[in-house]
Write a protein that holds these residues in place. Structure first.
Motif, PDB file in Angstrom:
ATOM      1  N   GLU A 421       0.835  -1.197   0.000  1.00  0.00           N
ATOM      2  CA  GLU A 421       0.000   0.000   0.000  1.00  0.00           C
ATOM      3  C   GLU A 421       0.869   1.246   0.000  1.00  0.00           C
ATOM      4  O   GLU A 421       1.989   1.239   0.532  1.00  0.00           O
ATOM      5  CB  GLU A 421      -0.922   0.009   1.225  1.00  0.00           C
ATOM      6  CG  GLU A 421      -1.893  -1.158   1.272  1.00  0.00           C
ATOM      7  CD  GLU A 421      -2.883  -1.033   2.410  1.00  0.00           C
ATOM      8  OE1 GLU A 421      -3.045   0.090   2.936  1.00  0.00           O
ATOM      9  OE2 GLU A 421      -3.510  -2.046   2.772  1.00  0.00           O
ATOM     10  N   ARG A 422       0.336   2.303  -0.592  1.00  0.00           N
ATOM     11  CA  ARG A 422       1.021   3.599  -0.552  1.00  0.00           C
ATOM     12  C   ARG A 422       0.042   4.689  -0.974  1.00  0.00           C
ATOM     13  O   ARG A 422      -0.916   4.427  -1.700  1.00  0.00           O
ATOM     14  CB  ARG A 422       2.260   3.609  -1.457  1.00  0.00           C
ATOM     15  CG  ARG A 422       1.949   3.641  -2.933  1.00  0.00           C
ATOM     16  CD  ARG A 422       3.140   3.321  -3.823  1.00  0.00           C
ATOM     17  NE  ARG A 422       4.262   4.195  -3.673  1.00  0.00           N
ATOM     18  CZ  ARG A 422       5.401   4.063  -4.390  1.00  0.00           C
ATOM     19  NH1 ARG A 422       5.520   3.086  -5.281  1.00  0.00           N
ATOM     20  NH2 ARG A 422       6.398   4.886  -4.229  1.00  0.00           N
ATOM     21  N   HIS A 428      -5.423   6.456  -1.541  1.00  0.00           N
ATOM     22  CA  HIS A 428      -4.567   5.437  -0.942  1.00  0.00           C
ATOM     23  C   HIS A 428      -4.752   4.134  -1.715  1.00  0.00           C
ATOM     24  O   HIS A 428      -5.856   3.594  -1.808  1.00  0.00           O
ATOM     25  CB  HIS A 428      -4.926   5.234   0.528  1.00  0.00           C
ATOM     26  CG  HIS A 428      -3.939   4.393   1.263  1.00  0.00           C
ATOM     27  ND1 HIS A 428      -2.763   4.903   1.779  1.00  0.00           N
ATOM     28  CD2 HIS A 428      -3.921   3.065   1.536  1.00  0.00           C
ATOM     29  CE1 HIS A 428      -2.070   3.935   2.351  1.00  0.00           C
ATOM     30  NE2 HIS A 428      -2.758   2.799   2.218  1.00  0.00           N
ATOM     31  N   ASP A 444       9.552  -2.529  -5.874  1.00  0.00           N
ATOM     32  CA  ASP A 444       8.420  -1.640  -6.081  1.00  0.00           C
ATOM     33  C   ASP A 444       8.844  -0.561  -7.080  1.00  0.00           C
ATOM     34  O   ASP A 444      10.029  -0.374  -7.365  1.00  0.00           O
ATOM     35  CB  ASP A 444       7.988  -0.996  -4.757  1.00  0.00           C
ATOM     36  CG  ASP A 444       6.539  -0.518  -4.764  1.00  0.00           C
ATOM     37  OD1 ASP A 444       5.934  -0.463  -5.865  1.00  0.00           O
ATOM     38  OD2 ASP A 444       6.007  -0.202  -3.690  1.00  0.00           O
ATOM     39  N   HIS A 447       7.689   5.520  -8.122  1.00  0.00           N
ATOM     40  CA  HIS A 447       6.624   6.432  -7.675  1.00  0.00           C
ATOM     41  C   HIS A 447       5.283   5.870  -8.116  1.00  0.00           C
ATOM     42  O   HIS A 447       5.189   5.066  -9.057  1.00  0.00           O
ATOM     43  CB  HIS A 447       6.831   7.849  -8.226  1.00  0.00           C
ATOM     44  CG  HIS A 447       6.808   7.943  -9.734  1.00  0.00           C
ATOM     45  ND1 HIS A 447       5.645   8.004 -10.457  1.00  0.00           N
ATOM     46  CD2 HIS A 447       7.811   8.000 -10.646  1.00  0.00           C
ATOM     47  CE1 HIS A 447       5.922   8.102 -11.739  1.00  0.00           C
ATOM     48  NE2 HIS A 447       7.229   8.095 -11.891  1.00  0.00           N
TER      49      HIS A 447
END
Length: 460
Positions: A421-422, A428, A444, A447
């Motif tokens: 999650e980010r 979100h 990951d 951005h």
């Protein structure tokens, strides 16, 4: 962990033109219940990710002068990534992947599959069948079902096609597409070498113009962005895009809108092209030619460019110029019939596997083209299609463990370790981690997705 050379990975790697001795570097970590299907979807999925991981490791080694690192791909990561759009959550909300008017419908003599996710395709479908766009979606779906039930499947297919909409007759399994080449590649011109210096990531410093939509092309460019490429997606301001779809496939990239028929926007695009290393397109064959974006025209203006194309139906034959999506290709090629349930209702693969698999192959083909360009210069023209991947799945892959319709599929694996999650401009996000498995593969993206079409049209 599987140690022997996987036959499906070897097939994909050979199609990419890779050196066969590098296959000894690839291994897989098995998981139960990954992408269960009557067709060898698990084998296709892990092989496409394995081949892409190996292509990334090869380019990294070519840039650094070192040995090609080992590739170790987790099947659980692959299974999670291949349904990334289903795992996506935006502020806890589950996106809708298929609109109410997209799906299988009974026809008078069989079944048809429609695709109406985009507003313009929805409008054309309804107009072709003489259905007024009135009432709520449930009422429209009922009206559509009634109209289709009284029409022959082939009539529906051709009538909707002529109106610019999307519907195909569900066909039986066929051998007619077995001659499709999984990956077409040709060396173009004798442009000078463009050395890529050592860098932290395989594609660092590589500039990619992304002219793709939906899943296959965006998955490819999302993967190149993961590996360090500066990827700029370019869309027409006249074509809508689903925010949820971009939230899934926009990781690591930037996104802008340019009207290539407008002189000022066209000049901006040409300035971007003048410094690009690759152009990836996902439109129908010939659709971009009128804008001067045919592969040979691009390579003439930018010698040494890598031009990579993906289409639905392939590059020749009566369907080559038609619009298409993964679900439609599954229906037309007989995959839907093979996956049918006991009530004969057409079925589907456990993922948009043609899209995702072709996407990883497309990224791998670009990476291999960049490696080859380091050694021999010149440009490259690459072509892939969902139909060719479908043919490979149906006729070219032997299941590692043969199954029947009654074979137990095992307990499903837990995708939780492969979800993260980010925060992002969309909200979100919960999303699937990238599945690549070479030693230095990022875990990951750099951005989250930016808002569609809001970035400046410039290279970083």
């Amino acid at each position: 962990m599987t140690q022997r050379i996987d036959a499906t990975t070897a097939h994909a790697w050979a199609a990419l033109g890779g050196a066969p001795q590098l296959l000894q570097r690839v291994s897989y970590v098995p998981a139960d219940g990954v992408l269960p299907s009557r067709l060898p979807v698990r084998e296709l999925a892990r092989a496409t990710v394995g081949a892409c991981s190996l292509a990334a490791a090869e380019l990294a080694a070519r840039r650094s002068g070192g040995a090609v690192s080992a590739v170790r791909v987790a099947e659980a990561a692959v299974g999670t990534a291949f349904v990334s759009e289903r795992h996506l959550r935006i502020d806890g909300r589950k996106p809708v992947n298929f609109a109410p008017l997209s799906g299988f419908w009974r026809a008078a003599d069989g079944w048809v599959r429609t695709h109406a996710n985009y507003p313009h395709h929805r409008a054309r479908l309804l107009a072709a069948l003489g259905i007024a766009d009135q009432g709520d979606e449930d009422a429209l779906a009922k009206r559509l079902a009634e109209e289709l039930a009284g029409r022959p499947a082939q009539w529906i297919q051709e009538t909707v096609y002529e109106a610019g909409g999307l519907a195909v007759a569900v066909g039986p399994p066929t051998q007619t597409a077995t001659d499709l080449e999984l990956i077409e590649s040709r060396h173009v011109g004798e442009a000078a070498l463009r050395p890529l210096p050592p860098a932290p990531l395989p594609a660092s410093g590589v500039r990619v113009l992304d002219l793709t939509r939906v899943i296959a092309g965006p998955v490819a460019t999302r993967t190149l962005a993961l590996l360090g490429a500066d990827v700029l997606r370019v869309d027409s301001p006249r074509l809508p895009e689903a925010a949820d779809a971009h939230a899934d496939t926009g990781f690591g990239k930037r996104s802008t809108r340019l009207d290539l028929a407008d002189p000022r926007d066209r000049q901006t695009f040409e300035e971007l092209l003048a410094h690009a290393d690759a152009v990836v397109t996902g439109y129908r064959p010939g659709a971009l030619d009128r804008l001067g974006l045919a592969p040979d025209a691009l390579l003439e203006r930018r010698p040494g460019l890598v031009v990579a194309q993906v289409s639905a139906w392939g590059w020749s034959g009566p369907w080559a110029g038609r619009r298409g999506f993964d679900s439609l290709v599954q229906a037309a090629t007989g995959i839907a019939a093979l996956e049918a349930g006991p009530d004969s209702h057409p079925g589907a693969l456990p993922a948009q596997a043609l899209d995702h698999g072709t996407g990883y192959l497309l990224a791998a083909a670009v990476l291999r083209a960049l490696t080859e360009r380091q050694e021999s210069g010149g440009g490259r023209h690459l072509r892939l299609s969902l139909a060719a991947t479908a043919s490979w799945l149906m006729h070219g892959i032997t299941p590692a463990t043969p199954t029947t319709r009654d074979t137990p599929l095992g307990d499903a694996y837990d995708p939780a370790p492969w979800l993260v999650e980010r925060p992002a401009p969309y909200g979100h996000l919960r999303y699937a981690r990238p599945p690549l498995g070479h030693a230095d593969a990022p875990r990951d993206w750099s951005h989250p997705p930016t808002l569609w079409g809001t970035d400046r049209p410039m290279w970083l």
